[in-house]
Design a protein around this motif. Structure first.
Motif, PDB file in Angstrom:
ATOM      1  N   ALA A  70      17.171  22.543 119.895  1.00 13.30           N
ATOM      2  CA  ALA A  70      16.268  21.395 120.001  1.00 13.30           C
ATOM      3  C   ALA A  70      15.879  21.144 121.452  1.00 13.30           C
ATOM      4  O   ALA A  70      16.686  21.282 122.367  1.00 13.30           O
ATOM      5  CB  ALA A  70      16.936  20.154 119.413  1.00 13.30           C
ATOM      6  N   GLY A  71      14.608  20.773 121.632  1.00 13.76           N
ATOM      7  CA  GLY A  71      14.106  20.483 122.965  1.00 13.76           C
ATOM      8  C   GLY A  71      13.443  21.656 123.657  1.00 13.76           C
ATOM      9  O   GLY A  71      12.809  21.482 124.703  1.00 13.76           O
ATOM     10  N   GLU A 100       7.066  17.325 111.627  1.00 13.06           N
ATOM     11  CA  GLU A 100       8.382  16.927 112.131  1.00 13.06           C
ATOM     12  C   GLU A 100       9.004  17.966 113.046  1.00 13.06           C
ATOM     13  O   GLU A 100      10.000  17.692 113.716  1.00 13.06           O
ATOM     14  CB  GLU A 100       9.341  16.670 110.958  1.00 13.06           C
ATOM     15  CG  GLU A 100       8.895  15.598 109.984  1.00 13.06           C
ATOM     16  CD  GLU A 100       7.874  16.125 108.978  1.00 13.06           C
ATOM     17  OE1 GLU A 100       7.658  17.369 108.960  1.00 13.06           O
ATOM     18  OE2 GLU A 100       7.304  15.308 108.234  1.00 13.06           O
ATOM     19  N   SER A 102       7.941  19.344 115.838  1.00 15.29           N
ATOM     20  CA  SER A 102       7.753  19.158 117.271  1.00 15.29           C
ATOM     21  C   SER A 102       7.635  17.687 117.616  1.00 15.29           C
ATOM     22  O   SER A 102       7.179  16.875 116.796  1.00 15.29           O
ATOM     23  CB  SER A 102       6.511  19.907 117.756  1.00 15.29           C
ATOM     24  OG  SER A 102       6.257  19.654 119.124  1.00 15.29           O
ATOM     25  N   GLU A 103       8.027  17.360 118.832  1.00  9.90           N
ATOM     26  CA  GLU A 103       7.873  15.996 119.314  1.00  9.90           C
ATOM     27  C   GLU A 103       6.417  15.694 119.661  1.00  9.90           C
ATOM     28  O   GLU A 103       6.049  14.535 119.822  1.00  9.90           O
ATOM     29  CB  GLU A 103       8.757  15.783 120.544  1.00  9.90           C
ATOM     30  CG  GLU A 103      10.254  15.910 120.256  1.00  9.90           C
ATOM     31  CD  GLU A 103      11.096  15.717 121.496  1.00  9.90           C
ATOM     32  OE1 GLU A 103      10.507  15.476 122.573  1.00  9.90           O
ATOM     33  OE2 GLU A 103      12.334  15.810 121.401  1.00  9.90           O
ATOM     34  N   SER A 128       8.718  21.610 122.386  1.00 13.57           N
ATOM     35  CA  SER A 128       9.693  20.528 122.161  1.00 13.57           C
ATOM     36  C   SER A 128      10.100  20.406 120.695  1.00 13.57           C
ATOM     37  O   SER A 128       9.868  19.374 120.051  1.00 13.57           O
ATOM     38  CB  SER A 128       9.124  19.195 122.658  1.00 13.57           C
ATOM     39  OG  SER A 128       8.740  19.277 124.004  1.00 13.57           O
ATOM     40  N   ARG A 130      12.314  19.979 117.275  1.00 15.70           N
ATOM     41  CA  ARG A 130      13.346  19.027 116.882  1.00 15.70           C
ATOM     42  C   ARG A 130      14.427  19.723 116.054  1.00 15.70           C
ATOM     43  O   ARG A 130      14.177  20.746 115.408  1.00 15.70           O
ATOM     44  CB  ARG A 130      12.750  17.890 116.048  1.00 15.70           C
ATOM     45  CG  ARG A 130      11.897  16.898 116.823  1.00 15.70           C
ATOM     46  CD  ARG A 130      11.633  15.678 115.967  1.00 15.70           C
ATOM     47  NE  ARG A 130      10.887  14.645 116.657  1.00 15.70           N
ATOM     48  CZ  ARG A 130       9.615  14.370 116.458  1.00 15.70           C
ATOM     49  NH1 ARG A 130       8.928  15.092 115.587  1.00 15.70           N
ATOM     50  NH2 ARG A 130       9.001  13.403 117.116  1.00 15.70           N
ATOM     51  N   ARG A 131      15.602  19.126 116.063  1.00 14.43           N
ATOM     52  CA  ARG A 131      16.724  19.629 115.269  1.00 14.43           C
ATOM     53  C   ARG A 131      16.393  19.552 113.777  1.00 14.43           C
ATOM     54  O   ARG A 131      15.810  18.585 113.302  1.00 14.43           O
ATOM     55  CB  ARG A 131      17.958  18.764 115.586  1.00 14.43           C
ATOM     56  CG  ARG A 131      19.165  18.975 114.715  1.00 14.43           C
ATOM     57  CD  ARG A 131      20.256  17.992 115.110  1.00 14.43           C
ATOM     58  NE  ARG A 131      19.833  16.618 114.915  1.00 14.43           N
ATOM     59  CZ  ARG A 131      19.965  15.944 113.779  1.00 14.43           C
ATOM     60  NH1 ARG A 131      20.501  16.528 112.731  1.00 14.43           N
ATOM     61  NH2 ARG A 131      19.579  14.688 113.692  1.00 14.43           N
ATOM     62  N   PRO A 166      21.164  21.493 117.274  1.00 17.97           N
ATOM     63  CA  PRO A 166      21.051  20.452 118.298  1.00 17.97           C
ATOM     64  C   PRO A 166      21.367  20.991 119.672  1.00 17.97           C
ATOM     65  O   PRO A 166      22.142  21.952 119.817  1.00 17.97           O
ATOM     66  CB  PRO A 166      22.090  19.415 117.851  1.00 17.97           C
ATOM     67  CG  PRO A 166      23.083  20.200 117.056  1.00 17.97           C
ATOM     68  CD  PRO A 166      22.305  21.271 116.363  1.00 17.97           C
ATOM     69  N   ASP A 249      17.446   7.939 119.732  1.00 12.87           N
ATOM     70  CA  ASP A 249      17.894   8.886 120.750  1.00 12.87           C
ATOM     71  C   ASP A 249      19.408   8.877 120.902  1.00 12.87           C
ATOM     72  O   ASP A 249      20.017   9.927 121.164  1.00 12.87           O
ATOM     73  CB  ASP A 249      17.233   8.561 122.094  1.00 12.87           C
ATOM     74  CG  ASP A 249      15.736   8.842 122.087  1.00 12.87           C
ATOM     75  OD1 ASP A 249      15.295   9.613 121.208  1.00 12.87           O
ATOM     76  OD2 ASP A 249      15.023   8.293 122.940  1.00 12.87           O
ATOM     77  N   GLU A 252      20.853  11.129 118.269  1.00 15.37           N
ATOM     78  CA  GLU A 252      20.651  12.538 118.591  1.00 15.37           C
ATOM     79  C   GLU A 252      21.606  12.982 119.695  1.00 15.37           C
ATOM     80  O   GLU A 252      22.131  14.098 119.656  1.00 15.37           O
ATOM     81  CB  GLU A 252      19.200  12.779 119.020  1.00 15.37           C
ATOM     82  CG  GLU A 252      18.186  12.611 117.894  1.00 15.37           C
ATOM     83  CD  GLU A 252      18.408  13.596 116.755  1.00 15.37           C
ATOM     84  OE1 GLU A 252      18.849  14.736 117.018  1.00 15.37           O
ATOM     85  OE2 GLU A 252      18.154  13.220 115.592  1.00 15.37           O
ATOM     86  N   GLN A 301      21.483  12.810 109.244  1.00 18.86           N
ATOM     87  CA  GLN A 301      20.739  11.585 109.529  1.00 18.86           C
ATOM     88  C   GLN A 301      21.659  10.408 109.261  1.00 18.86           C
ATOM     89  O   GLN A 301      22.574  10.496 108.434  1.00 18.86           O
ATOM     90  CB  GLN A 301      19.491  11.473 108.650  1.00 18.86           C
ATOM     91  CG  GLN A 301      18.430  12.520 108.931  1.00 18.86           C
ATOM     92  CD  GLN A 301      17.842  12.419 110.320  1.00 18.86           C
ATOM     93  OE1 GLN A 301      17.766  11.316 110.901  1.00 18.86           O
ATOM     94  NE2 GLN A 301      17.418  13.549 110.871  1.00 18.86           N
TER      95      GLN A 301
END
Length: 360
Positions: A70-71, A100, A102-103, A128, A130-131, A166, A249, A252, A301
């Protein structure tokens, strides 16, 4: 363009050709006849455009096979080759990527040259990420005629599955000589699986380590004496992870801390347990259930609907914590402090939050 839109445009086109033909019959001039012939030719072209397999193509996608974190950004390579020749205006490829993933907002479109049987290479980045677990179902090829009146498109199921782990947020697990974490665990946290107690001495045997020699007994008996040991009761290492109630955040970062902590324990080749506290309590034994943990780290989640201590006591009355406990939570609430004080009666607790990640 939907079938309804294509239908009414084609109906207007036929009505226009019929109207021009009627006008040419009435007027009888060269201009009117020329208009009929031009529109008739264009109508034949558009009819062929709508029935000819212009959208038939071969598409393949390649994604880096390294571990996705992620990231980071994902480099993607897409190859497209049209199968049948036809005069077209423009060709465009659109990737159907889950929002969902990518940021950033994704609208991946690339124009292609309208060449027949020519392989087009498309290189792009998904930034970017996401997990989570994702599926890219395919790509859409959109082809327009040179006049822009009609557009045809087709989805090609070029499926790609992505497993994004993650990111690892650096945590410092305490060592044997570490003491406390700001008043919550004032005793040392021993992450070894077991320890040994001296129960006596015996005569020295060649090969015994020098640090195992009992010098006081040696002085009394005028000969080298070696300590003898007995294994103490096994001490468990347990991670208690609080899912919290809000997906933000801090959650995460807590997931990233959990991943980093398990990585370090796995490198030390320790057997340990994880209790995941959400709506209920899910327990995992590591490293035996490593696959379940990996899936959880990618898909977790927040699911806790009541306070942490209520979730724990309702779902885990039979669970008893002893040994060493690593408590990871996105938010250290007051009821967490109450739970920690109870667990401290039989175990050593070390707390990790997004703001406090060990003694650094």
């Amino acid at each position: 363009m939907t079938r309804w839109q294509i239908g009414w445009r084609y109906a207007v086109l036929l009505f226009t050709v019929l109207s021009l033909w009627v006008y040419a019959r009435i007027d009888g001039g060269n201009v009117a006849s020329l208009l009929v012939y031009v529109m008739g030719g264009l109508t034949i072209y558009w009819t062929l455009f709508l029935i000819w397999p212009v959208t038939q193509a071969i598409a393949t996608r390649e994604v880096s096979n390294k571990m996705l974190v992620a990231g980071t950004d994902i480099p993607v390579s897409l190859k497209v080759r049209r199968k049948f020749p036809f005069l077209v205006g423009s060709v465009e490829v659109k990737e159907v990527v889950p929002a969902e993933l990518s940021e950033e907002q994704l609208d991946i479109r690339h124009p292609l040259r309208a060449h027949y049987r020519k392989i087009e290479h498309i290189e792009y980045l998904i930034p970017s990420i996401r997990r989570g677990l994702y599926q890219i179902p395919g790509c859409v090829i959109e082809i327009r005629d040179p006049f822009g009146l009609f557009m045809r498109k087709k989805l090609y199921p070029v499926e790609t599955y992505l497993a994004v782990e993650p990111a690892r947020l650096a945590v410092q697990l305490p060592h044997e000589d570490d003491r406390g974490d700001g008043g919550i665990s004032p005793v040392s946290l021993d992450l070894r699986q077991s320890s040994f107690t001296v129960v006596g001495v015996r005569e020295y045997v060649s090969g015994d380590r020098m640090n195992q020699i009992d010098w006081k007994a040696t002085a009394k008996r005028q000969g080298l004496m070696t300590k003898t040991f007995e294994r103490e009761q096994e001490r468990e290492t347990t991670i208690v992870f609080d899912e919290g109630t809000v997906s933000d955040d801090d959650f995460e970062r807590s997931i990233s801390m959990l991943a980093a902590a398990t990585d370090q324990l796995n490198k030390r080749r320790l057997n340990y347990r994880i209790h995941l506290v959400g709506h209920g309590v899910q327990s995992l034994s590591l490293p035996l259930e490593g696959a379940k943990l990996t899936h959880y780290l990618m898909t977790a989640q927040p699911s806790r609907t009541r306070s942490f201590i209520e979730s724990w006591e309702y779902s885990s009355k039979a669970l008893r914590l002893n040994g060493n406990v690593l408590f990871i939570t996105p938010d250290l609430e007051s009821n967490n402090e109450i739970w920690i004080s109870k667990v401290r009666q039989e175990a050593t607790v070390h707390v990790y939050t997004p703001e406090r990640r060990g003694d650094q």
